[in-house]
Design an enzyme around this catalytic site. Structure first.
Site, PDB file in Angstrom:
ATOM      1  N   PRO A   2      35.913  28.936  20.411  1.00 24.09           N
ATOM      2  CA  PRO A   2      34.627  28.351  19.996  1.00 24.09           C
ATOM      3  C   PRO A   2      34.687  27.856  18.544  1.00 24.09           C
ATOM      4  CG  PRO A   2      34.362  30.543  20.955  1.00 24.09           C
ATOM      5  CD  PRO A   2      35.816  30.352  20.712  1.00 24.09           C
ATOM      6  N   GLU A   3      34.143  26.683  18.305  1.00 25.48           N
ATOM      7  CA  GLU A   3      34.109  26.141  16.952  1.00 25.48           C
ATOM      8  C   GLU A   3      32.671  26.203  16.427  1.00 25.48           C
ATOM      9  OE1 GLU A   3      36.689  22.818  16.273  1.00 25.48           O
ATOM     10  OE2 GLU A   3      37.862  23.259  18.065  1.00 25.48           O
ATOM     11  N   LYS A  51      31.814  30.234  11.609  1.00 22.66           N
ATOM     12  CA  LYS A  51      31.996  30.745  12.969  1.00 22.66           C
ATOM     13  C   LYS A  51      31.548  32.198  13.097  1.00 22.66           C
ATOM     14  CE  LYS A  51      36.213  28.183  13.223  1.00 22.66           C
ATOM     15  NZ  LYS A  51      37.583  28.197  13.763  1.00 22.66           N
ATOM     16  N   ARG A 248      46.487  27.727  15.889  1.00 31.30           N
ATOM     17  CA  ARG A 248      47.232  26.877  14.963  1.00 31.30           C
ATOM     18  C   ARG A 248      47.739  25.607  15.624  1.00 31.30           C
ATOM     19  NH1 ARG A 248      53.051  29.791  14.720  1.00 31.30           N
ATOM     20  NH2 ARG A 248      52.984  30.619  16.825  1.00 31.30           N
TER      21      ARG A 248
END
Ligand code: ZN
Length: 258
Positions: A2-3, A51, A248
């Protein structure tokens, strides 16, 4: 993963369900808080910071949660039935609504007056009321040798960007994720674009960057490794970038982002 936009929307759902109401149930299923009981207390508000989720309860109490990789909060009508899913970490419920947190990466109870210990390190929040683009640029610029793809993900620079918004913003500005921050003149423009993309998606489920909401058509490069670039046809590349973290992976077009 989730961003910031998903977390912003989650905070709003928690706020609508819990704020102003008295908790009749607080069920912490993490060992450290197994005996913590917030029943009888009123939730004052739920907000997001980057976040992170902060659910504030009267009495200088904040429940700090983070979705990390697979976490979620689901709001539904309160049932009162026992819930037996092993993924549940926390249930907060009032007479009307229940909020069930599953697979949360962080669950902790802190003093509201000391929330800075949990979120004070964060850079400007892209979706926060106090968003400050200049400060975000200043923080990014402080490490000119760092690769932009990595720097954008560092929540101490600006809070809320994850893999998708990183990859898509860099594609739209024609910037390689490996380009050193100090060589990019248009940092203010890049930061502003990331903020606009998150803002445009915060109200809807699903993240649409291309303008086309059809399945598989929403992004330019994110999640499209090996498929042709929508602009030039070159195969989209995928690679790991930066420190070993949970998130990443980066996607880019080697031609458009040369
Ligand atoms: Zn391309």
């Amino acid at each position: 993963m989730p961003e910031g936009d998903v977390v912003w929307r989650t905070a709003r759902q928690l706020h609508e369900a819990l704020a102003g109401r008295i908790l009749v149930r607080s069920d912490f299923r993490v060992p450290r808080y197994a005996t913590t009981d917030l029943t009888g207390r009123r939730v004052t508000e739920a907000i997001s910071r980057g976040k992170h989720l902060l659910t504030r309860v009267e009495g200088d109490i904040t429940v700090h949660t983070h979705l990390k990789m697979d976490g979620s909060w689901r709001v539904s009508r309160a049932t009162g039935y026992p819930l037996r899913d092993h993924r549940i970490r926390l249930i907060l419920a009032n007479e009307t609504w229940q909020a069930v947190g599953q697979q949360l990466g962080i669950v902790e109870v802190i003093r509201t007056s000391r929330e800075s210990t949990a979120v004070g390190h964060l850079g400007p929040d892209l979706l926060g009321p106090d968003w400050d683009a200049e400060e975000a640029v200043r923080r990014l610029s402080a490490q000119p040798d760092r690769a932009i793809g990595e720097a954008l993900m560092d929540q101490r620079n600006l809070a809320g960007v994850g893999n998708l918004y990183k990859a898509e913003s860099l594609f739209l500005r024609g910037l390689s994720p490996w380009r050193p921050v100090g060589t990019i003149d248009a940092l203010p423009d890049l930061v502003e674009l990331a903020q606009r993309l998150l803002g445009a998606n915060k109200e809807r489920v699903g993240q649409v960057i291309t303008g086309n909401p059809a399945r598989g058509e929403q992004t330019w490069v994110y999640g499209r490794a090996g498929r042709p670039c929508r602009r030039c046809g070159t195969s989209i590349r995928r690679a790991d970038q930066g420190a070993v973290t949970e998130e990443r992976v980066t996607f880019w077009c080697p031609h458009c982002q040369g």
